[in-house]
Design a protein around this motif. Sequence first.
Motif, PDB file in Angstrom:
ATOM      1  N   ALA A  72      34.565  77.071  69.635  1.00 22.29           N
ATOM      2  CA  ALA A  72      35.522  76.639  70.660  1.00 22.29           C
ATOM      3  C   ALA A  72      34.780  76.277  71.944  1.00 22.29           C
ATOM      4  N   ALA A  73      33.790  77.103  72.294  1.00 16.53           N
ATOM      5  CA  ALA A  73      33.021  76.841  73.522  1.00 16.53           C
ATOM      6  C   ALA A  73      32.340  75.479  73.455  1.00 16.53           C
ATOM      7  N   ARG A  76      34.846  72.635  74.004  1.00 16.66           N
ATOM      8  CA  ARG A  76      35.210  72.487  75.423  1.00 16.66           C
ATOM      9  C   ARG A  76      34.069  71.833  76.207  1.00 16.66           C
ATOM     10  N   PHE A  79      34.002  68.032  76.335  1.00 19.24           N
ATOM     11  CA  PHE A  79      35.026  67.514  77.249  1.00 19.24           C
ATOM     12  C   PHE A  79      34.530  67.616  78.688  1.00 19.24           C
ATOM     13  N   PRO A 179      40.658  68.465  84.934  1.00 15.89           N
ATOM     14  CA  PRO A 179      42.026  68.894  85.235  1.00 15.89           C
ATOM     15  C   PRO A 179      42.148  70.421  85.274  1.00 15.89           C
ATOM     16  N   PRO A 180      42.765  70.982  86.314  1.00 14.56           N
ATOM     17  CA  PRO A 180      43.021  72.423  86.312  1.00 14.56           C
ATOM     18  C   PRO A 180      44.268  72.736  85.471  1.00 14.56           C
ATOM     19  N   ALA A 208      43.226  70.977  71.163  1.00 22.09           N
ATOM     20  CA  ALA A 208      42.001  71.793  71.073  1.00 22.09           C
ATOM     21  C   ALA A 208      42.286  73.228  71.479  1.00 22.09           C
ATOM     22  N   HIS A 209      43.367  73.423  72.253  1.00 22.85           N
ATOM     23  CA  HIS A 209      43.719  74.792  72.665  1.00 22.85           C
ATOM     24  C   HIS A 209      44.320  75.597  71.514  1.00 22.85           C
ATOM     25  N   GLY A 212      39.945  79.251  70.734  1.00 23.72           N
ATOM     26  CA  GLY A 212      39.289  79.681  71.967  1.00 23.72           C
ATOM     27  C   GLY A 212      40.114  80.639  72.802  1.00 23.72           C
ATOM     28  N   VAL A 213      39.570  80.929  73.968  1.00 23.55           N
ATOM     29  CA  VAL A 213      40.153  81.962  74.824  1.00 23.55           C
ATOM     30  C   VAL A 213      40.274  81.494  76.269  1.00 23.55           C
ATOM     31  N   ALA A 214      41.005  82.299  77.047  1.00 19.99           N
ATOM     32  CA  ALA A 214      41.146  82.005  78.476  1.00 19.99           C
ATOM     33  C   ALA A 214      41.136  83.297  79.281  1.00 19.99           C
ATOM     34  N   ARG A 215      40.591  83.187  80.493  1.00 20.18           N
ATOM     35  CA  ARG A 215      40.609  84.311  81.438  1.00 20.18           C
ATOM     36  C   ARG A 215      41.978  84.382  82.109  1.00 20.18           C
ATOM     37  N   SER A 218      43.264  81.867  84.586  1.00 19.98           N
ATOM     38  CA  SER A 218      43.660  80.534  84.123  1.00 19.98           C
ATOM     39  C   SER A 218      45.143  80.440  83.768  1.00 19.98           C
ATOM     40  N   ASN A 251      43.817  81.516  73.208  1.00 21.98           N
ATOM     41  CA  ASN A 251      44.695  80.429  73.648  1.00 21.98           C
ATOM     42  C   ASN A 251      45.923  80.295  72.756  1.00 21.98           C
ATOM     43  N   PHE A 297      48.752  77.922  79.067  1.00 21.82           N
ATOM     44  CA  PHE A 297      48.570  77.201  80.329  1.00 21.82           C
ATOM     45  C   PHE A 297      49.796  76.392  80.712  1.00 21.82           C
ATOM     46  N   SER A 299      49.502  73.530  81.948  1.00 25.68           N
ATOM     47  CA  SER A 299      49.190  72.167  81.495  1.00 25.68           C
ATOM     48  C   SER A 299      49.634  71.937  80.050  1.00 25.68           C
TER      49      SER A 299
HETATM   50  C1  HEM Z   1      44.542  68.577  79.328  1.00 26.93           C
HETATM   51  C2  HEM Z   1      43.886  69.186  80.277  1.00 26.93           C
HETATM   52  C3  HEM Z   1      43.163  70.475  80.058  1.00 26.93           C
HETATM   53  C4  HEM Z   1      43.243  71.563  80.845  1.00 26.93           C
HETATM   54  C5  HEM Z   1      44.062  71.705  82.112  1.00 26.93           C
HETATM   55  C6  HEM Z   1      42.416  72.585  80.245  1.00 26.93           C
HETATM   56  C7  HEM Z   1      42.221  73.837  80.765  1.00 26.93           C
HETATM   57  C8  HEM Z   1      41.568  74.868  80.117  1.00 26.93           C
HETATM   58  C9  HEM Z   1      41.425  76.198  80.646  1.00 26.93           C
HETATM   59  C10 HEM Z   1      41.946  76.681  81.993  1.00 26.93           C
HETATM   60  C11 HEM Z   1      40.764  76.928  79.712  1.00 26.93           C
HETATM   61  C12 HEM Z   1      40.416  78.414  79.790  1.00 26.93           C
HETATM   62  C13 HEM Z   1      39.197  78.683  80.647  1.00 26.93           C
HETATM   63  C14 HEM Z   1      38.988  80.158  80.769  1.00 26.93           C
HETATM   64  O1  HEM Z   1      39.798  80.812  81.430  1.00 26.93           O
HETATM   65  O2  HEM Z   1      38.005  80.666  80.210  1.00 26.93           O
HETATM   66  C15 HEM Z   1      40.497  76.073  78.600  1.00 26.93           C
HETATM   67  C16 HEM Z   1      39.866  76.461  77.459  1.00 26.93           C
HETATM   68  C17 HEM Z   1      39.539  75.599  76.438  1.00 26.93           C
HETATM   69  N1  HEM Z   1      39.724  74.232  76.439  1.00 26.93           N
HETATM   70 FE1  HEM Z   1      40.842  73.175  77.742  1.00 26.93          FE
HETATM   71  N2  HEM Z   1      41.848  72.089  79.115  1.00 26.93           N
HETATM   72  C18 HEM Z   1      42.276  70.803  78.950  1.00 26.93           C
HETATM   73  C19 HEM Z   1      41.888  69.925  77.956  1.00 26.93           C
HETATM   74  C20 HEM Z   1      40.996  70.241  76.975  1.00 26.93           C
HETATM   75  C21 HEM Z   1      40.402  69.293  76.085  1.00 26.93           C
HETATM   76  C22 HEM Z   1      40.625  67.789  76.138  1.00 26.93           C
HETATM   77  C23 HEM Z   1      39.604  70.000  75.235  1.00 26.93           C
HETATM   78  C24 HEM Z   1      38.710  69.512  74.132  1.00 26.93           C
HETATM   79  C25 HEM Z   1      38.887  68.411  73.491  1.00 26.93           C
HETATM   80  C26 HEM Z   1      39.727  71.389  75.592  1.00 26.93           C
HETATM   81  C27 HEM Z   1      39.154  72.419  74.901  1.00 26.93           C
HETATM   82  C28 HEM Z   1      39.238  73.739  75.269  1.00 26.93           C
HETATM   83  C29 HEM Z   1      38.751  74.830  74.452  1.00 26.93           C
HETATM   84  C30 HEM Z   1      38.195  74.702  73.046  1.00 26.93           C
HETATM   85  C31 HEM Z   1      38.927  75.993  75.189  1.00 26.93           C
HETATM   86  C32 HEM Z   1      38.493  77.407  74.784  1.00 26.93           C
HETATM   87  C33 HEM Z   1      37.037  77.589  75.191  1.00 26.93           C
HETATM   88  C34 HEM Z   1      36.430  78.915  74.786  1.00 26.93           C
HETATM   89  O3  HEM Z   1      37.061  79.724  74.141  1.00 26.93           O
HETATM   90  O4  HEM Z   1      35.244  79.113  75.125  1.00 26.93           O
HETATM   91  N3  HEM Z   1      40.550  71.502  76.667  1.00 26.93           N
HETATM   92  N4  HEM Z   1      40.969  74.807  78.880  1.00 26.93           N
END
Ligand code: HEM
Length: 361
Positions: A72-73, A76, A79, A179-180, A208-209, A212-215, A218, A251, A297, A299
Amino acid sequence: MVKLSARALALSLCLGLAFFAGQPPVAAHGHRGPGLGKKDKKDKSGGKQEDPRDTVKRIVTEAIGGDKGVGAALIRLVFHDCWVNGCDGSVLVDTKPYGGGKTEKLAENNIGLAGFDVIDKIKSQLDSPEKQLSCADIVVLAAREATYNLSRGNIDYPVNTGRTDGVVSSASAADAVLPPSTFDFEQLKANFAAKGFDTKELVALSGAHVVGVARESSFADRLNDTTATPISPDYKDALAEDVKKHPIQPNNIRDKDETFRDKAGYVVETGVDTSDGAKGVMDNTYYHANLQNRVLFRSDWELRNDMSGQAGNAMETFKRDAREWYTEFGKAMAKLSQLKAQGPRFENRTDCKVINTNNKY
Ligand code: HEM
């Protein structure tokens, strides 16, 4: 008399010009020819010749075998690299950015970014001239392999190589374009449109969400009554209580245990696998959760608020037909991986964390 083939002549000419220019050959748009510019080193893949793509695949597969979260990392990471001045490896930089200042990693919107050790490991095993890949290429290829792996081979998209690494890495530039999670639909739509992505692609990529994980920070806005976007009360209550013990949440509600899911009022619909083996798998369950209003989220939730109906229709389609999501997600990831690098100069970084020492600014 020594005879040179046309190809050898062209190569020597090219290398000669590069020598006089003082740096490895770099083509337009920050793309370079493959395998130029570094000293030969011993093959570290166990003696046998390994294609660079296979090296990436091997290391990503090993890493995900130890921890699915790494996959997942890496998804992300591509992106967050490509969205900021194109795919240029700038998200990896720790020191010596062009122009100085804080690097992208320190941006607020990059909270929780990970997977850097996997990128470094790949780079360290791709250091002979015939196997060399830029850091930017490694980020793109690693995300591709992670997607393929976590989707159990269902998402398989083509990516090319030949990118070069940028020298700029700025936290404020990253915060200005990433994007936030607090964005509303119109902001998300505009953010994606600025990079040439339409509503359907926004919906597909948000999928993609599913992994993976979020803090807590977020999604804290969703638990706060003064800022909360409409969130189902049972989900909110379950989350508010659980987050006290687990400030990092998956997530996807699918990946929570049954007690939590029941408390949150989540309905396990046909086609959703909640078994332990299915945790962390990339499938279309994000859309099931979203259409049940049980996503972390704002979003994500905002995708329900497209008055034109396009985002809602796309979510319904992806929920109904996993194959359609696999295809559209793959296409959008391939497009994301092609975002052209922009910047004052490009190089092939020796260490993905450090801009090469010969940079002058
Ligand atoms: C549409 C707008 C998006 C927003 C606002 C957004 C926001 C976020 C946020 C806030 C997190 C959590 C961060 C944390 O607290 O650790 C997150 C995680 C993640 N995002 Fe997004 N994201 C977006 C789009 C995307 C896109 C386009 C991708 C990939 C194609 C993506 C892939 C991921 C993945 C895989 C995670 C988990 C990461 C992990 O577990 O290490 N996100 N995203």
